[in-house]
Scaffold this motif. Sequence first.
Motif, PDB file in Angstrom:
ATOM      1  N   GLY A 127     -18.382   8.572  16.353  1.00  0.00           N
ATOM      2  CA  GLY A 127     -18.149   8.695  17.783  1.00  0.00           C
ATOM      3  C   GLY A 127     -19.414   8.412  18.555  1.00  0.00           C
ATOM      4  O   GLY A 127     -20.395   7.936  18.001  1.00  0.00           O
TER       5      GLY A 127
ATOM      6  N   LYS B  98     -17.905  12.341  10.735  1.00  0.00           N
ATOM      7  CA  LYS B  98     -17.289  12.044  12.029  1.00  0.00           C
ATOM      8  C   LYS B  98     -18.025  10.878  12.658  1.00  0.00           C
ATOM      9  O   LYS B  98     -19.240  10.806  12.610  1.00  0.00           O
ATOM     10  CB  LYS B  98     -17.350  13.249  12.955  1.00  0.00           C
TER      11      LYS B  98
ATOM     12  N   GLU C  70     -20.059  13.310  21.640  1.00  0.00           N
ATOM     13  CA  GLU C  70     -18.960  13.804  20.810  1.00  0.00           C
ATOM     14  C   GLU C  70     -19.483  14.470  19.543  1.00  0.00           C
ATOM     15  O   GLU C  70     -18.983  15.507  19.115  1.00  0.00           O
ATOM     16  CB  GLU C  70     -18.047  12.652  20.365  1.00  0.00           C
TER      17      GLU C  70
ATOM     18  N   GLN D 166     -20.674   2.944  18.026  1.00  0.00           N
ATOM     19  CA  GLN D 166     -20.369   4.223  17.394  1.00  0.00           C
ATOM     20  C   GLN D 166     -21.613   4.701  16.675  1.00  0.00           C
ATOM     21  O   GLN D 166     -22.513   3.915  16.380  1.00  0.00           O
ATOM     22  CB  GLN D 166     -19.238   4.089  16.360  1.00  0.00           C
TER      23      GLN D 166
ATOM     24  N   ARG E 147      -9.151  17.878  11.708  1.00  0.00           N
ATOM     25  CA  ARG E 147      -8.102  16.914  12.084  1.00  0.00           C
ATOM     26  C   ARG E 147      -8.111  16.635  13.576  1.00  0.00           C
ATOM     27  O   ARG E 147      -8.016  15.482  14.002  1.00  0.00           O
ATOM     28  CB  ARG E 147      -6.733  17.430  11.653  1.00  0.00           C
ATOM     29  N   GLU E 148      -8.193  17.680  14.394  1.00  0.00           N
ATOM     30  CA  GLU E 148      -8.159  17.525  15.858  1.00  0.00           C
ATOM     31  C   GLU E 148      -9.337  16.715  16.391  1.00  0.00           C
ATOM     32  O   GLU E 148      -9.248  16.123  17.459  1.00  0.00           O
ATOM     33  CB  GLU E 148      -8.162  18.896  16.539  1.00  0.00           C
ATOM     34  N   ASN E 149     -10.431  16.679  15.642  1.00  0.00           N
ATOM     35  CA  ASN E 149     -11.616  15.945  16.076  1.00  0.00           C
ATOM     36  C   ASN E 149     -11.799  14.619  15.335  1.00  0.00           C
ATOM     37  O   ASN E 149     -12.886  14.033  15.351  1.00  0.00           O
ATOM     38  CB  ASN E 149     -12.859  16.832  15.910  1.00  0.00           C
ATOM     39  N   ASN E 150     -10.736  14.146  14.703  1.00  0.00           N
ATOM     40  CA  ASN E 150     -10.747  12.855  13.999  1.00  0.00           C
ATOM     41  C   ASN E 150     -11.911  12.741  13.017  1.00  0.00           C
ATOM     42  O   ASN E 150     -12.586  11.718  12.942  1.00  0.00           O
ATOM     43  CB  ASN E 150     -10.779  11.694  14.997  1.00  0.00           C
ATOM     44  N   ALA E 151     -12.152  13.806  12.289  1.00  0.00           N
ATOM     45  CA  ALA E 151     -13.192  13.827  11.263  1.00  0.00           C
ATOM     46  C   ALA E 151     -12.500  13.866   9.901  1.00  0.00           C
ATOM     47  O   ALA E 151     -11.269  13.937   9.828  1.00  0.00           O
ATOM     48  CB  ALA E 151     -14.084  15.052  11.458  1.00  0.00           C
ATOM     49  N   ARG E 152     -13.290  13.828   8.849  1.00  0.00           N
ATOM     50  CA  ARG E 152     -12.711  13.917   7.509  1.00  0.00           C
ATOM     51  C   ARG E 152     -13.694  14.568   6.558  1.00  0.00           C
ATOM     52  O   ARG E 152     -14.908  14.499   6.756  1.00  0.00           O
ATOM     53  CB  ARG E 152     -12.266  12.561   6.994  1.00  0.00           C
TER      54      ARG E 152
END
Length: 178
Positions: free
Chosen positions: A129, A127, A133, A86, A109-114
Amino acid sequence: MQKEYTVTVYTEDRIGITNRITIIFTRRGINITSLTTAETEIPGVYKFVITVMSTREKLDKVVGQIERLIEIHRAFVHEEDEVVYQELALYKISTKALHTAGDVEKLIRENNARILTITADYFVIEKTGHQQELTDFIKKLEPYGLIEYTKSGRVAIVKWSRRFHEHLKELDKSVASY
């Protein structure tokens, strides 16, 4: 044929070792695209994760040279399917994006980030990945006022490294008994 490889190097903690390792790549005309180093689970043993574009033949020679350095425990060349990896990216976005049309929070949220932090002028998104990505996410964030972007190097765990790690743990025990 050139392709992307991950090279892992297990070394003692010595001043100048990063320079000595990178010079070997430079002399062979191999550009390092990513270099990450950190202490392993064994105190005093460090792991370098080096990403390069090269041929396997060239890298096998480089690894042989690296292993001749006194401070090196072992070095390995890995194909992409031999590692789990990663990278981490941080994106600074204008806080105005939180108040404008479009749902940046949904995109996050849709991209698994915070969101890591929010200030009056900007907020920072994290993020993890693979490289593609992370760069694709930049394009999605640009309409919201992307201010800055930075990315780490590759962090990787080798799928088959158990025997070598057992060897390192035994080495750690023998050093501790002196």
